[in-house]
Structures are given as C-alpha cells and as structure tokens.
Scaffold this motif. Sequence first.
Motif, mmCIF file in Angstrom:
data_model
loop_
_atom_site.group_PDB
_atom_site.id
_atom_site.type_symbol
_atom_site.label_atom_id
_atom_site.label_comp_id
_atom_site.label_asym_id
_atom_site.label_seq_id
_atom_site.Cartn_x
_atom_site.Cartn_y
_atom_site.Cartn_z
ATOM 1 N N ASP A 1 2.146 7.653 -10.791
ATOM 2 C CA ASP A 1 1.243 7.532 -11.833
ATOM 3 C C ASP A 1 0.215 6.692 -11.466
ATOM 4 O O ASP A 1 -0.700 6.422 -12.278
ATOM 5 C CB ASP A 1 2.110 6.702 -12.897
ATOM 6 N N ALA A 2 0.068 6.437 -10.068
ATOM 7 C CA ALA A 2 -1.081 5.812 -9.592
ATOM 8 C C ALA A 2 -2.402 6.843 -9.721
ATOM 9 O O ALA A 2 -2.242 8.172 -9.506
ATOM 10 C CB ALA A 2 -0.961 5.563 -7.952
ATOM 11 N N THR A 3 -3.501 6.166 -9.678
ATOM 12 C CA THR A 3 -4.639 7.229 -9.964
ATOM 13 C C THR A 3 -5.077 7.777 -8.855
ATOM 14 O O THR A 3 -5.025 7.283 -7.624
ATOM 15 C CB THR A 3 -6.098 6.455 -10.625
ATOM 16 N N GLU B 1 -6.771 5.074 -6.546
ATOM 17 C CA GLU B 1 -5.839 3.939 -5.989
ATOM 18 C C GLU B 1 -5.062 4.557 -4.930
ATOM 19 O O GLU B 1 -5.033 3.972 -4.062
ATOM 20 C CB GLU B 1 -4.716 3.681 -7.314
ATOM 21 N N ARG B 2 -4.635 5.803 -4.961
ATOM 22 C CA ARG B 2 -3.825 6.507 -3.997
ATOM 23 C C ARG B 2 -4.805 6.582 -2.622
ATOM 24 O O ARG B 2 -4.428 6.299 -1.468
ATOM 25 C CB ARG B 2 -3.238 7.696 -4.249
ATOM 26 N N ASN C 1 0.825 -1.334 -0.017
ATOM 27 C CA ASN C 1 -0.043 -0.227 0.065
ATOM 28 C C ASN C 1 0.868 1.186 0.019
ATOM 29 O O ASN C 1 0.486 2.160 -0.763
ATOM 30 C CB ASN C 1 -0.866 0.020 1.169
ATOM 31 N N LYS D 1 3.671 1.593 -1.573
ATOM 32 C CA LYS D 1 4.405 1.860 -2.951
ATOM 33 C C LYS D 1 3.018 2.429 -3.730
ATOM 34 O O LYS D 1 3.286 3.216 -4.448
ATOM 35 C CB LYS D 1 4.581 0.517 -3.496
ATOM 36 N N VAL D 2 1.760 2.089 -3.431
ATOM 37 C CA VAL D 2 0.826 2.704 -4.229
ATOM 38 C C VAL D 2 0.671 4.437 -4.053
ATOM 39 O O VAL D 2 0.587 5.102 -4.819
ATOM 40 C CB VAL D 2 -0.577 2.048 -4.053
ATOM 41 N N ARG E 1 3.376 6.253 -5.532
ATOM 42 C CA ARG E 1 3.904 6.080 -6.950
ATOM 43 C C ARG E 1 3.032 7.289 -7.753
ATOM 44 O O ARG E 1 1.959 7.652 -7.547
ATOM 45 C CB ARG E 1 3.187 4.960 -7.455
#
Length: 407
Positions: free
Chosen positions: A183-185, A188-189, A175, A177-178, A181
């Motif tokens: 480019d995560a939406t 998603e974040r 979690n 890493k998300v 990141r």
Amino acid sequence: MTGTVETHPAGAPDFPMTRAAGRPFDPPPAARAQQDEAALTRVRLWDGSTPWLVTRYAEQRALLSDPRVSADIGRPGYPSSAPLPPGGGSRISFILMDDPEHNRLRRMVTAPFSLRRVGALRPAVQQIVDELIDGLLAGPRPVDLVEAFALPVPSLVICALLGVPYGDHDFFQDNSKVIIRRDATPEERMAGHQALTGYLARLVAEKEANPADDLLSGLAARVTAGELSRDEAAQMGVLLLIAGHETTANMIALGTLALLEHPDQLALLRESEDPALVASATEELLRYLNITHNGRRRVATEDIEIAGRVVRAGEGLILANDIANRDTAVFPDPDRLDLTRDARRHVAFGFGVHQCLGQQLARLELQVVYGTLYRRIPTLALAADLADIPFKHDGSVYGVYELPVTW
C-alpha cells in the motif's frame, strides 16, 4: 492450439485474496477454490487487468522453466502488484530481467551463495544465533522476538557477507519495508529505492578505493574492470540486501509462531539434536508457510498451451506458490504441518532460472535458528493471544510485525 481461450471475465475474483479469519498460516480459501476449479483461472488486479492465476504445482514448475515466460516488469501485460513509480520505476537488478542480461548479472554473484561457501558460514551463523539468545535470556520478558532476534540474525549475516555496516541496519530496514509494502505509494517506493541505491553506490565507491573480503568489494572490482556500471553494482546490492534479511527474518518469526501453535511439532525439534530432522523441519516450514504470498509475476512472450488453456502472448501470469505447496497431488494432507514430511520438492524458492539465489543461505540460517532457539529456551511461549498478533497482510512478504514471547 487445441486449448481453451478465455476472454477477460467480469466475475474474476480479486487478487491478492484474503486469508480466512483464524487461519493465518493457510492460503486464502478462494485460492483453494481456484485450484479445485482448474490449474489456470483468471483473477482481477488493482488496475482491472485479469491475468492468469496458476495454482497447481505441475503447471507452475512447467511455466517457471518455460523460455516463453518473461520476468521483465517492463513488458506490456506484466501483472504488476502495484502502480509503478513515475517513469516506470527501476527494476531491482536481475530478479526482474530475462536472459541473457539476467544470467550476465546473476553469475557475478553466484559463487558466494554456493552450497560449499554457504556451508563454511555455519560456525559464524551459529555464533550470531547463540549470542542473540544470550541477550534474550539476560534481558526483560516479555520481548518482541522480531526486533530482538528474527531481524538481527539475517541482517548481521547479510551485512557481513556484503560488507555493509550493521550499524546502518535501521536505515536499510526502514527503506526495505517501504519498498515491499503493497500500500505504499509509487513515490514512496521510488524514494525508498533511490535512498538504498544511493547508499549502496557510495559503499561500492568506497570498496573501489579500499577493497575488503566481501561481496560488494567483488562487485567494485568488476566496476573498476569495466564489467559493471556503479549503478548496476548498487542495484545488485539493493536486491541482495533486501532479499537477504527480509525474507529470512519473516520465516524465523512466522515459523516460530507456527510451531508454538503446533506444540507436538515443536516438541520434535526441542527434544532432538538430529541435523536430518532439523533440515526436514526447515523444508516443511518453508512449504507450509510461504512468506512470498503474492505469487511470482510473469508475462507470456508467445502463445502457450497448458492444462487445456491457451495463454496468449502478452498475457500476465501469477504463479501462487503458497497454494501450489498445498497441492494434494504432490503433498498428501497438505494443510497439516508435519516436520517429518519429505517436503524438499516445494516451490517456496521458485523454480527454473530465476530460482532464489540465496536459498542455501536462507536454509542454513533457518536450520541454525530452528535447531537452537527452542532447545536453548525450552519454555518459550507466546505472550499474547494469536488473534492479537499483527500479521503482514499488506506487503509482498508475509509474516508478523511483532511477536511477543516469554519463557
């Protein structure tokens, strides 16, 4: 005000910038060009906004300690690195707050990260490092140093400090890493953040009923006393858990790779047991590598005149610490890795009231790793070509996804 006021230029370069091929340890060439041009220049973000990029060391320190500069992600003009989740998202505790709320929350967790308290952890950190190296030596080769060593070291340490079960490391690492990141939406974040917040909230509730000698139990006691809400305590736990393992893990792996690519500097560490050299090497690697490579984000709350420019209230600021740590006015021959250099003035941990809370713990972990790994495995070598190493260009924390090594 006598400085120059700039309009939002159409030709501002995009930010984040791209590193040069074959130069993974150096800031992007465009950042050096901006630094050569002026202390403050404009850049263009994903949303078309053009905040100020601050590239020089002196101006960064001045602005990071200026009370007219805000870290509040909710303020208009804040140069967010990516779209915010629906509803504006949730700030990860005090790191994105201003005083007095920032100070109120931060001081609740300052004591465990003091120099004295962290210093007392050295034997425990040394034991963790030695046991993991024992495992490396007993296992197969080649091995991914990230998964087998770089991630476990700080994860084990921060879990023990917080009171988080290490058995849950896959959950919180995935979690984390998300969340970081780029480019995560937004969705998603937000999902990653909610998963971690819910997890930490349940742990805090357990600590309220059954306290132990750990940081989360201390926060739980403040919840019981009415000084914190459980959500605030969980948010603080999320911040400390992510910052406590992601940043140091990347410094361990990236620092090792940099040393393998600079064998003369690696030899200095491998052949010495001098704690002063290990401490110096740690500061130089922090200066040279700068894993927080997307800059510290701020917004001006009042007009500020600096370096011949006027930053207007409501304008964003990106303080790029990677290029500031290569400022020739402060660090001679800054693109050279020199473990004997006095690099203690670097801004890898920031500056001012928001300077990294866990910097002493990070230093301790890195000193133990850098002072142990290469002496215990003196033939450590890269088991792949540098060109084939997957670097983390897509996140807010720089490093490598994998580091295959052998000996």
